[in-house]
Design a protein around this motif. Structure first.
Motif, PDB file in Angstrom:
ATOM      1  N   ASP A 153       0.902  -1.232  -0.042  1.00  0.00           N
ATOM      2  CA  ASP A 153      -0.087   0.084  -0.161  1.00  0.00           C
ATOM      3  C   ASP A 153       0.978   1.245  -0.087  1.00  0.00           C
ATOM      4  N   SER A 154       1.886   1.355   0.625  1.00  0.00           N
ATOM      5  CA  SER A 154       2.842   2.387   0.726  1.00  0.00           C
ATOM      6  C   SER A 154       3.483   2.610  -0.789  1.00  0.00           C
ATOM      7  N   ARG A 155       3.780   1.622  -1.388  1.00  0.00           N
ATOM      8  CA  ARG A 155       4.404   1.696  -2.783  1.00  0.00           C
ATOM      9  C   ARG A 155       3.291   2.367  -3.690  1.00  0.00           C
ATOM     10  N   LYS A 156       2.160   1.868  -3.450  1.00  0.00           N
ATOM     11  CA  LYS A 156       1.054   2.196  -4.587  1.00  0.00           C
ATOM     12  C   LYS A 156       0.852   3.876  -4.079  1.00  0.00           C
ATOM     13  N   ASN A 157       0.825   4.274  -3.089  1.00  0.00           N
ATOM     14  CA  ASN A 157       0.595   5.598  -2.414  1.00  0.00           C
ATOM     15  C   ASN A 157       1.891   6.618  -3.173  1.00  0.00           C
ATOM     16  N   ALA A 158       2.880   5.996  -3.142  1.00  0.00           N
ATOM     17  CA  ALA A 158       4.211   6.651  -3.616  1.00  0.00           C
ATOM     18  C   ALA A 158       4.080   6.753  -5.128  1.00  0.00           C
ATOM     19  N   TYR A 159       3.708   5.741  -5.728  1.00  0.00           N
ATOM     20  CA  TYR A 159       3.612   5.873  -7.048  1.00  0.00           C
ATOM     21  C   TYR A 159       2.600   6.845  -7.679  1.00  0.00           C
ATOM     22  N   ALA A 160       1.555   6.644  -6.959  1.00  0.00           N
ATOM     23  CA  ALA A 160       0.315   7.594  -7.224  1.00  0.00           C
ATOM     24  C   ALA A 160       0.759   9.031  -6.883  1.00  0.00           C
ATOM     25  N   ASP A 161       1.537   9.484  -5.908  1.00  0.00           N
ATOM     26  CA  ASP A 161       1.813  10.822  -5.783  1.00  0.00           C
ATOM     27  C   ASP A 161       2.860  11.190  -6.765  1.00  0.00           C
ATOM     28  N   PHE A 162       3.712  10.298  -7.108  1.00  0.00           N
ATOM     29  CA  PHE A 162       4.648  10.707  -8.184  1.00  0.00           C
ATOM     30  C   PHE A 162       4.185  11.049  -9.585  1.00  0.00           C
ATOM     31  N   TYR A 163       3.078  10.090  -9.890  1.00  0.00           N
ATOM     32  CA  TYR A 163       2.353  10.453 -11.209  1.00  0.00           C
ATOM     33  C   TYR A 163       1.382  11.532 -11.291  1.00  0.00           C
ATOM     34  N   LYS A 164       0.918  12.032  -9.784  1.00  0.00           N
ATOM     35  CA  LYS A 164       0.059  12.968  -9.962  1.00  0.00           C
ATOM     36  C   LYS A 164       0.856  14.311 -10.452  1.00  0.00           C
ATOM     37  N   LYS A 165       2.188  14.407 -10.063  1.00  0.00           N
ATOM     38  CA  LYS A 165       3.072  15.742 -10.195  1.00  0.00           C
ATOM     39  C   LYS A 165       3.967  15.203 -11.605  1.00  0.00           C
TER      40      LYS A 165
END
Length: 80
Positions: free
Chosen positions: A43-55
């Protein structure tokens, strides 16, 4: 005391009884570790990827790589 006063150990069914216990413990531990891994790592990896691709701006990244000369088939833009 004679040797017959000592109780005989219960050997019949001992393996099956211990195996049932150890299988239950093994499955419980395996599911616990899998659940912890899902919540702590996945879940922490999914959140990190989501945050990266938002910006993330792919065009901006492409332009920076083109200016750096990374691509052989794409020439850098000339400054006007």
């Amino acid at each position: 005391m004679s040797a017959s006063a000592i109780a005989k150990p219960a050997m019949r069914g001992l393996l099956a009884k211990r195996l049932r216990f150890h299988l239950a413990v093994a499955f419980t531990m395996a599911f616990s570790v899998a659940g912890l891994f899902k919540f702590l790592v996945t879940d922490s990896r999914k959140n990190a990827y989501a945050d990266f691709y938002k910006k993330y701006d792919a065009v901006k990244d492409f332009e920076a790589m083109r200016e750096a000369g990374i691509f052989e088939s794409v020439k850098p833009k000339k400054a006007h």
